[in-house]
Enzyme design. Structure first.
Site, PDB file in Angstrom:
ATOM      1  N   HIS A   7       0.770  -1.326  -0.213  1.00 53.20           N
ATOM      2  CA  HIS A   7      -0.159  -0.083  -0.295  1.00 53.20           C
ATOM      3  C   HIS A   7       0.539   1.322  -0.317  1.00 53.20           C
ATOM      4  O   HIS A   7       2.048   1.377   0.259  1.00 53.20           O
ATOM      5  CB  HIS A   7      -0.690  -0.165   0.968  1.00 53.20           C
ATOM      6  CG  HIS A   7      -0.514   0.265   2.554  1.00 53.20           C
ATOM      7  ND1 HIS A   7       0.109  -0.937   2.949  1.00 53.20           N
ATOM      8  CD2 HIS A   7      -0.146   1.369   3.374  1.00 53.20           C
ATOM      9  CE1 HIS A   7       0.849  -0.532   4.761  1.00 53.20           C
ATOM     10  NE2 HIS A   7       0.704   0.858   4.320  1.00 53.20           N
ATOM     11  N   GLN A  60      -4.222   3.713   1.472  1.00 52.28           N
ATOM     12  CA  GLN A  60      -4.338   3.615   2.855  1.00 52.28           C
ATOM     13  C   GLN A  60      -4.524   5.066   3.243  1.00 52.28           C
ATOM     14  O   GLN A  60      -3.432   5.624   2.774  1.00 52.28           O
ATOM     15  CB  GLN A  60      -3.451   2.986   3.928  1.00 52.28           C
ATOM     16  CG  GLN A  60      -3.339   3.122   5.377  1.00 52.28           C
ATOM     17  CD  GLN A  60      -2.767   2.455   6.254  1.00 52.28           C
ATOM     18  OE1 GLN A  60      -1.103   2.943   6.447  1.00 52.28           O
ATOM     19  NE2 GLN A  60      -2.488   2.058   7.202  1.00 52.28           N
ATOM     20  N   HIS A  84       3.952   7.169   3.546  1.00 50.68           N
ATOM     21  CA  HIS A  84       4.597   6.093   3.642  1.00 50.68           C
ATOM     22  C   HIS A  84       4.229   5.529   2.474  1.00 50.68           C
ATOM     23  O   HIS A  84       3.823   5.025   1.809  1.00 50.68           O
ATOM     24  CB  HIS A  84       4.444   5.189   4.839  1.00 50.68           C
ATOM     25  CG  HIS A  84       3.731   4.704   5.178  1.00 50.68           C
ATOM     26  ND1 HIS A  84       2.725   5.126   6.245  1.00 50.68           N
ATOM     27  CD2 HIS A  84       3.187   3.523   4.963  1.00 50.68           C
ATOM     28  CE1 HIS A  84       1.706   4.327   5.678  1.00 50.68           C
ATOM     29  NE2 HIS A  84       2.168   3.693   5.258  1.00 50.68           N
ATOM     30  N   GLU A 134       7.846   0.829   4.739  1.00 54.37           N
ATOM     31  CA  GLU A 134       7.122  -0.048   6.029  1.00 54.37           C
ATOM     32  C   GLU A 134       7.100  -1.735   5.352  1.00 54.37           C
ATOM     33  O   GLU A 134       6.814  -2.101   4.122  1.00 54.37           O
ATOM     34  CB  GLU A 134       5.454   0.071   6.135  1.00 54.37           C
ATOM     35  CG  GLU A 134       4.192  -1.041   7.123  1.00 54.37           C
ATOM     36  CD  GLU A 134       3.093  -0.797   7.770  1.00 54.37           C
ATOM     37  OE1 GLU A 134       2.945  -0.947   7.904  1.00 54.37           O
ATOM     38  OE2 GLU A 134       2.517   1.004   6.444  1.00 54.37           O
TER      39      GLU A 134
END
Length: 145
Positions: A7, A60, A84, A134
């Site tokens: 994502h 997201q 991110h 991430e």
């Protein structure tokens, strides 16, 4: 081994308004919504597509639930936008250890629970050319909520 873009996290001031923009402009619908108290965010996952490894790719959308959360602080400093990028992996523990061994700072000693029951950790943006990164191992059976 990183297998996909899981994502892209986008920080926003008003989750409902931002969801409506993505719905009206691109036709994306909310696949999952939750509040993560530990991270201080309310989030919506908009599914973009399925992937060849059985996962999916999402946007997201993140709205802080408190000003002192990481996303709240980031919004104050930077305004709305890409927060991110997250890469999917079958083994967040192993990949985090491998990446740490290459000199990249991993922000959590042990992965934490993320969206939809996933296991996550973050890599320091200063070690990743300015990009908060991430690593995500999806839960066994993501559910549509």
């Amino acid at each position: 081994m990183l297998t996909r873009i899981d994502h892209i996290g986008i920080a926003c001031f008003d989750l409902d308004k931002t969801v409506e923009f993505y719905r009206a402009t691109y036709g994306f619908e909310v696949f999952h919504e939750e509040v993560n108290e530990e991270q201080g965010v309310r989030e919506a996952m908009l599914k973009i597509n399925e992937t060849s490894d059985g996962g999916a790719s999402y946007l997201q959308l993140l709205e802080p639930t408190r000003e002192d959360s990481a996303v709240g602080k980031w919004l104050t400093k930077n305004g709305e936008g890409v927060h991110h990028i997250a890469f999917g992996t079958a083994d967040v523990d192993g990949d985090a250890a491998d990446i740490r061994g290459k000199g990249v700072r991993v922000l959590y000693d042990e992965p934490r629970i993320g969206s939809m029951g996933s296991r996550i950790t973050f890599l320091h943006p200063k070690d990743c050319h300015g990009v908060l990164t991430e690593l995500v191992t999806s839960a066994a059976q993501p559910t549509h909520e």
